[in-house]
Design an enzyme around this catalytic site. Structure first.
Site, PDB file in Angstrom:
ATOM      1  N   LEU A  59      -1.570 -18.310  53.871  1.00 32.34           N
ATOM      2  CA  LEU A  59      -2.554 -17.417  53.226  1.00 32.34           C
ATOM      3  C   LEU A  59      -2.236 -15.940  53.459  1.00 32.34           C
ATOM      4  CD1 LEU A  59      -5.871 -19.437  53.917  1.00 32.34           C
ATOM      5  CD2 LEU A  59      -4.384 -19.525  51.903  1.00 32.34           C
ATOM      6  N   ASN A 107      -0.598 -14.084  51.518  1.00 31.66           N
ATOM      7  CA  ASN A 107      -0.720 -13.354  50.250  1.00 31.66           C
ATOM      8  C   ASN A 107      -1.566 -14.158  49.259  1.00 31.66           C
ATOM      9  OD1 ASN A 107      -0.126 -11.078  48.632  1.00 31.66           O
ATOM     10  ND2 ASN A 107       1.410 -12.251  47.505  1.00 31.66           N
ATOM     11  N   LYS A 160       7.392 -11.587  48.617  1.00 38.56           N
ATOM     12  CA  LYS A 160       8.037 -11.280  47.330  1.00 38.56           C
ATOM     13  C   LYS A 160       7.944  -9.827  46.864  1.00 38.56           C
ATOM     14  CE  LYS A 160       4.082 -12.090  44.367  1.00 38.56           C
ATOM     15  NZ  LYS A 160       3.585 -12.521  43.080  1.00 38.56           N
ATOM     16  N   SER A 216      15.336 -16.684  41.516  1.00 40.01           N
ATOM     17  CA  SER A 216      14.933 -15.577  40.648  1.00 40.01           C
ATOM     18  C   SER A 216      16.133 -15.067  39.863  1.00 40.01           C
ATOM     19  CB  SER A 216      14.393 -14.440  41.523  1.00 40.01           C
ATOM     20  OG  SER A 216      14.282 -13.247  40.786  1.00 40.01           O
ATOM     21  N   TYR A 262      14.679  -8.538  49.416  1.00 38.36           N
ATOM     22  CA  TYR A 262      13.991  -9.684  48.792  1.00 38.36           C
ATOM     23  C   TYR A 262      14.986 -10.473  47.941  1.00 38.36           C
ATOM     24  CZ  TYR A 262      11.617 -12.271  45.144  1.00 38.36           C
ATOM     25  OH  TYR A 262      11.253 -13.262  44.265  1.00 38.36           O
ATOM     26  N   LYS A 283      16.757 -14.566  48.197  1.00 41.66           N
ATOM     27  CA  LYS A 283      16.873 -15.608  47.170  1.00 41.66           C
ATOM     28  C   LYS A 283      18.326 -16.033  47.000  1.00 41.66           C
ATOM     29  CE  LYS A 283      12.576 -15.859  46.243  1.00 41.66           C
ATOM     30  NZ  LYS A 283      11.863 -17.057  46.698  1.00 41.66           N
ATOM     31  N   TYR A 342      13.680 -18.123  38.058  1.00 45.38           N
ATOM     32  CA  TYR A 342      12.598 -17.639  37.196  1.00 45.38           C
ATOM     33  C   TYR A 342      12.965 -16.286  36.615  1.00 45.38           C
ATOM     34  CZ  TYR A 342       9.785 -20.509  40.527  1.00 45.38           C
ATOM     35  OH  TYR A 342       9.280 -21.476  41.363  1.00 45.38           O
ATOM     36  N   ASP A 382      16.548  -0.756  38.978  1.00 42.74           N
ATOM     37  CA  ASP A 382      16.252  -1.444  37.712  1.00 42.74           C
ATOM     38  C   ASP A 382      17.507  -1.542  36.844  1.00 42.74           C
ATOM     39  OD1 ASP A 382      13.637  -1.998  38.177  1.00 42.74           O
ATOM     40  OD2 ASP A 382      12.813  -0.506  36.792  1.00 42.74           O
TER      41      ASP A 382
HETATM   42  P1  NAD Z   1       2.673 -15.498  45.833  1.00 41.13           P
HETATM   43  O1  NAD Z   1       2.792 -14.458  46.895  1.00 41.13           O
HETATM   44  O2  NAD Z   1       1.470 -15.463  44.961  1.00 41.13           O
HETATM   45  O3  NAD Z   1       2.776 -16.966  46.491  1.00 41.13           O
HETATM   46  C1  NAD Z   1       3.571 -17.200  47.639  1.00 41.13           C
HETATM   47  C2  NAD Z   1       2.693 -17.921  48.647  1.00 41.13           C
HETATM   48  O4  NAD Z   1       3.462 -18.189  49.828  1.00 41.13           O
HETATM   49  C3  NAD Z   1       1.484 -17.097  49.082  1.00 41.13           C
HETATM   50  O5  NAD Z   1       0.305 -17.878  48.903  1.00 41.13           O
HETATM   51  C4  NAD Z   1       1.731 -16.802  50.562  1.00 41.13           C
HETATM   52  O6  NAD Z   1       0.529 -16.766  51.317  1.00 41.13           O
HETATM   53  C5  NAD Z   1       2.636 -17.959  50.960  1.00 41.13           C
HETATM   54  N1  NAD Z   1       3.523 -17.694  52.095  1.00 41.13           N
HETATM   55  C6  NAD Z   1       4.339 -16.628  52.309  1.00 41.13           C
HETATM   56  N2  NAD Z   1       5.006 -16.778  53.459  1.00 41.13           N
HETATM   57  C7  NAD Z   1       4.626 -17.983  53.996  1.00 41.13           C
HETATM   58  C8  NAD Z   1       4.957 -18.684  55.176  1.00 41.13           C
HETATM   59  N3  NAD Z   1       5.818 -18.186  56.073  1.00 41.13           N
HETATM   60  N4  NAD Z   1       4.378 -19.879  55.389  1.00 41.13           N
HETATM   61  C9  NAD Z   1       3.492 -20.397  54.505  1.00 41.13           C
HETATM   62  N5  NAD Z   1       3.122 -19.766  53.388  1.00 41.13           N
HETATM   63  C10 NAD Z   1       3.689 -18.571  53.134  1.00 41.13           C
HETATM   64  O7  NAD Z   1       4.007 -15.455  44.946  1.00 41.13           O
HETATM   65  P2  NAD Z   1       4.336 -16.184  43.573  1.00 41.13           P
HETATM   66  O8  NAD Z   1       4.416 -15.144  42.525  1.00 41.13           O
HETATM   67  O9  NAD Z   1       3.461 -17.359  43.392  1.00 41.13           O
HETATM   68  O10 NAD Z   1       5.821 -16.639  43.882  1.00 41.13           O
HETATM   69  C11 NAD Z   1       6.128 -17.940  44.360  1.00 41.13           C
HETATM   70  C12 NAD Z   1       7.614 -17.997  44.680  1.00 41.13           C
HETATM   71  O11 NAD Z   1       8.345 -17.689  43.504  1.00 41.13           O
HETATM   72  C13 NAD Z   1       8.066 -17.004  45.732  1.00 41.13           C
HETATM   73  O12 NAD Z   1       9.062 -17.609  46.527  1.00 41.13           O
HETATM   74  C14 NAD Z   1       8.653 -15.874  44.923  1.00 41.13           C
HETATM   75  O13 NAD Z   1       9.587 -15.142  45.623  1.00 41.13           O
HETATM   76  C15 NAD Z   1       9.264 -16.635  43.765  1.00 41.13           C
HETATM   77  N6  NAD Z   1       9.429 -15.816  42.569  1.00 41.13           N
HETATM   78  C16 NAD Z   1       8.350 -15.144  42.065  1.00 41.13           C
HETATM   79  C17 NAD Z   1       8.507 -14.335  40.939  1.00 41.13           C
HETATM   80  C18 NAD Z   1       7.333 -13.563  40.402  1.00 41.13           C
HETATM   81  O14 NAD Z   1       7.552 -12.642  39.619  1.00 41.13           O
HETATM   82  N7  NAD Z   1       6.094 -13.889  40.725  1.00 41.13           N
HETATM   83  C19 NAD Z   1       9.757 -14.237  40.322  1.00 41.13           C
HETATM   84  C20 NAD Z   1      10.839 -14.958  40.839  1.00 41.13           C
HETATM   85  C21 NAD Z   1      10.661 -15.754  41.978  1.00 41.13           C
HETATM   86  C1  UD1 Z   2      11.122  -7.201  39.664  1.00 40.86           C
HETATM   87  C2  UD1 Z   2      12.108  -7.128  40.806  1.00 40.86           C
HETATM   88  C3  UD1 Z   2      12.805  -8.471  40.955  1.00 40.86           C
HETATM   89  C4  UD1 Z   2      11.783  -9.569  41.146  1.00 40.86           C
HETATM   90  C5  UD1 Z   2      10.769  -9.550  40.020  1.00 40.86           C
HETATM   91  C6  UD1 Z   2       9.666 -10.502  40.348  1.00 40.86           C
HETATM   92  C7  UD1 Z   2      12.822  -4.798  41.015  1.00 40.86           C
HETATM   93  C8  UD1 Z   2      13.967  -3.854  40.881  1.00 40.86           C
HETATM   94  N1  UD1 Z   2      13.066  -6.060  40.590  1.00 40.86           N
HETATM   95  O1  UD1 Z   2      11.821  -7.489  38.461  1.00 40.86           O
HETATM   96  O2  UD1 Z   2      13.663  -8.433  42.078  1.00 40.86           O
HETATM   97  O3  UD1 Z   2      12.416 -10.837  41.172  1.00 40.86           O
HETATM   98  O4  UD1 Z   2      10.192  -8.239  39.890  1.00 40.86           O
HETATM   99  O5  UD1 Z   2       8.731 -10.534  39.358  1.00 40.86           O
HETATM  100  O6  UD1 Z   2      11.773  -4.467  41.509  1.00 40.86           O
HETATM  101  N2  UD1 Z   2       7.968  -1.240  34.685  1.00 40.86           N
HETATM  102  C9  UD1 Z   2       7.410  -0.045  34.283  1.00 40.86           C
HETATM  103  N3  UD1 Z   2       6.301   0.397  34.940  1.00 40.86           N
HETATM  104  C10 UD1 Z   2       5.722  -0.296  35.964  1.00 40.86           C
HETATM  105  C11 UD1 Z   2       6.297  -1.531  36.366  1.00 40.86           C
HETATM  106  C12 UD1 Z   2       7.434  -1.960  35.696  1.00 40.86           C
HETATM  107  O7  UD1 Z   2       7.898   0.612  33.364  1.00 40.86           O
HETATM  108  O8  UD1 Z   2       4.707   0.169  36.534  1.00 40.86           O
HETATM  109  C13 UD1 Z   2       9.145  -1.738  33.938  1.00 40.86           C
HETATM  110  C14 UD1 Z   2      10.385  -1.916  34.812  1.00 40.86           C
HETATM  111  O9  UD1 Z   2      11.137  -0.739  34.858  1.00 40.86           O
HETATM  112  C15 UD1 Z   2      11.103  -3.067  34.075  1.00 40.86           C
HETATM  113  C16 UD1 Z   2       9.954  -3.890  33.477  1.00 40.86           C
HETATM  114  O10 UD1 Z   2       8.817  -3.020  33.456  1.00 40.86           O
HETATM  115  O11 UD1 Z   2      11.870  -2.559  33.004  1.00 40.86           O
HETATM  116  C17 UD1 Z   2       9.603  -5.122  34.326  1.00 40.86           C
HETATM  117  O12 UD1 Z   2       9.392  -4.714  35.679  1.00 40.86           O
HETATM  118  P1  UD1 Z   2       8.848  -5.720  36.802  1.00 40.86           P
HETATM  119  O13 UD1 Z   2       7.639  -6.420  36.300  1.00 40.86           O
HETATM  120  O14 UD1 Z   2       8.737  -4.964  38.066  1.00 40.86           O
HETATM  121  O15 UD1 Z   2       9.991  -6.836  36.904  1.00 40.86           O
HETATM  122  P2  UD1 Z   2      11.571  -6.647  37.170  1.00 40.86           P
HETATM  123  O16 UD1 Z   2      11.937  -5.252  37.458  1.00 40.86           O
HETATM  124  O17 UD1 Z   2      12.285  -7.340  36.062  1.00 40.86           O
END
Ligand code: NAD
Ligand code: UD1
Length: 351
Positions: A33, A35, A85, A125, A150, A154, A178, A307
């Site tokens: 919990l 996050n 993350k 990712s 971060y 991955k 993803y 970026d």
């Molecule tokens: P999130 O933060 O909403 O969910 C991650 C969960 O993991 C949280 O509930 C947090 O409390 C829990 N957690 C963190 N460290 C922990 C630990 N040591 N032990 C137990 N629980 C722990 O994130 P999300 O967006 O749901 O992402 C899920 C996964 O997908 C993550 O690994 C993230 O890096 C990956 N991912 C997310 C995105 C994105 O944009 N959301 C993109 C690519 C990959």
């Molecule tokens: C970002 C992370 C990536 C991570 C992913 C998870 C960086 C450099 N990369 O990807 O490692 O896996 O999130 O979801 O942080 N943007 C704006 N204004 C904002 C926010 C974003 O213009 O306030 C633009 C960014 O420049 C980008 C696009 O929106 O062009 C998407 O941004 P974002 O949602 O942060 O994702 P990524 O950068 O693709």
């Protein structure tokens, strides 16, 4: 199947639980919990129509805690979401990111193998491609240089899991890369709940629309893209959730036997999870305004460090091998993101 879902209280985990139960699977969630909020799991149970989701507040770095969970339940597979993350935070606190994400996964995998559970789906990712050498990105695109710790967690964890699988072919490893998850469940009851100022585009847009922030900063309009703003492959979180259920078929014995590739290849599966469409920042803003009828003021700001200009995938492999493809488009994504934000302007209430 009975699935261990680490990080199941988070954004992607909660949506995946719904898809798992819809497909007839059951799940046990472990989450520290750090996050997330347990109210999210209550809401998931309501949506599914069960009294509660089995939940243990356990940190994946806590070996004893994990041992207890494995002693009480038998798992067919683990979907491993748990991890930190926040890209910016990872630059400030690299040790914490490596220790939590990599240290935690090493403990988890060790306990899994001791208990004979060697099927894992890992949340990777698109960030592992760095500045990709091909667009659209296929799974054969070489991994690149990450711009932050971060991203490296991955990239490194992919390698760790591949090496473990290679040394012990009883392991079945699925790496899901993803692209950019957005949207929320259609009920508006669960969604993305970032702490503090959002890093990602969609939660920033919704917070501007709901009046919590004054305007969106668009990070750069001089990229070599059609309108100069960054292009990404946004995917509805419900589609992403469904990809995990589809990926469970990688663990079916018949599939492992008939895949007809080398032993190693049949037990290691890597998939891009995106729609294959690239949308710019301004495309997203315009779609949000058009579909939801709300205003999103923005101004152009300098580029954000790290970026890249363009990132979208070719998702054909997931379609061919898993029978999965995205069903939702940009209008669904912006509509569902807004419904969640509008109904929950301050995220989840405290438990
Ligand atoms: P999130 O933060 O909403 O969910 C991650 C969960 O993991 C949280 O509930 C947090 O409390 C829990 N957690 C963190 N460290 C922990 C630990 N040591 N032990 C137990 N629980 C722990 O994130 P999300 O967006 O749901 O992402 C899920 C996964 O997908 C993550 O690994 C993230 O890096 C990956 N991912 C997310 C995105 C994105 O944009 N959301 C993109 C690519 C990959
Ligand atoms: C970002 C992370 C990536 C991570 C992913 C998870 C960086 C450099 N990369 O990807 O490692 O896996 O999130 O979801 O942080 N943007 C704006 N204004 C904002 C926010 C974003 O213009 O306030 C633009 C960014 O420049 C980008 C696009 O929106 O062009 C998407 O941004 P974002 O949602 O942060 O994702 P990524 O950068 O693709």
């Amino acid at each position: 199947m009975n699935i261990l879902v680490t990080g199941g209280a988070g954004f992607i985990g909660t949506h995946t639980l719904i898809e798992l139960y819809k497909a007839g699977h059951t799940a046990v969630v472990i989450d520290n919990l750090s996050n997330s909020n347990p109210v999210a799991l209550q809401r998931v149970a309501e949506i599914i129509g069960i009294s509660q989701i089995p939940f243990c507040k356990v940190d994946i770095r806590d070996r004893e805690g994990l041992e207890k969970v494995f002693a009480e339940h038998k798992f067919d597979a683990c979907i491993h979401f748990a991890g930190l993350k926040a890209v910016g935070e990872s630059v400030e606190k690299p040790w914490e990111y490596y220790e939590n994400n990599i240290g935690g996964t090493l403990v988890l995998v060790d306990v899994m193998r001791k208990h004979g559970c060697k099927n894992i789906i890992f949340s990777s990712s698109a960030t592992i491609y760095g500045d990709p050498v091909e667009i659209p990105i296929t799974e054969n695109c070489p991994k690149g240089q990450c711009t932050n710790p971060y991203g490296w967690t991955k990239s490194m964890l992919e390698q760790v899991l591949m090496d473990i699988q290679k040394a012990d072919p009883e392991w079945n490893v699925v790496l899901l890369r993803y692209f950019n998850p957005v949207g929320a469940h259609q009920s508006g009851r669960i969604g993305e709940n970032p702490n503090g100022i959002p890093n990602n585009l969609m939660p920033y847009i919704t917070q501007v629309a709901v009046g919590k922030r004054t305007e969106l900063g668009v990070f750069g309009n001089d990229y070599p893209t059609p309108d100069g703003t960054g292009v990404r492959d946004y995917i509805h979180v419900c589609d992403l959730a469904a990809a995990h259920v589809a990926a469970l078929k990688c663990f079916a014995v018949e599939r492992l036997e008939v895949k007809g590739e080398t032993e190693e290849a049949s037990h290691l599966n890597i998939y891009n999870v995106g729609t294959g469409n690239g949308y710019s920042v301004l495309d997203m803003v315009k779609a949000f305004v058009r579909v939801n009828g709300v205003n999103v003021p923005y101004s152009i700001k300098p580029r954000r460090a790290g970026d890249i200009a363009t990132c979208y995938c070719n998702p054909a492999k997931a379609k061919a091998e898993l029978g999965w493809e995205a069903r939702y488009g940009i209008d669904d994504m912006v509509r569902d993101s807004w419904r969640w934000q509008k109904q929950n302007p301050d995220g989840y209430p405290e438990d």
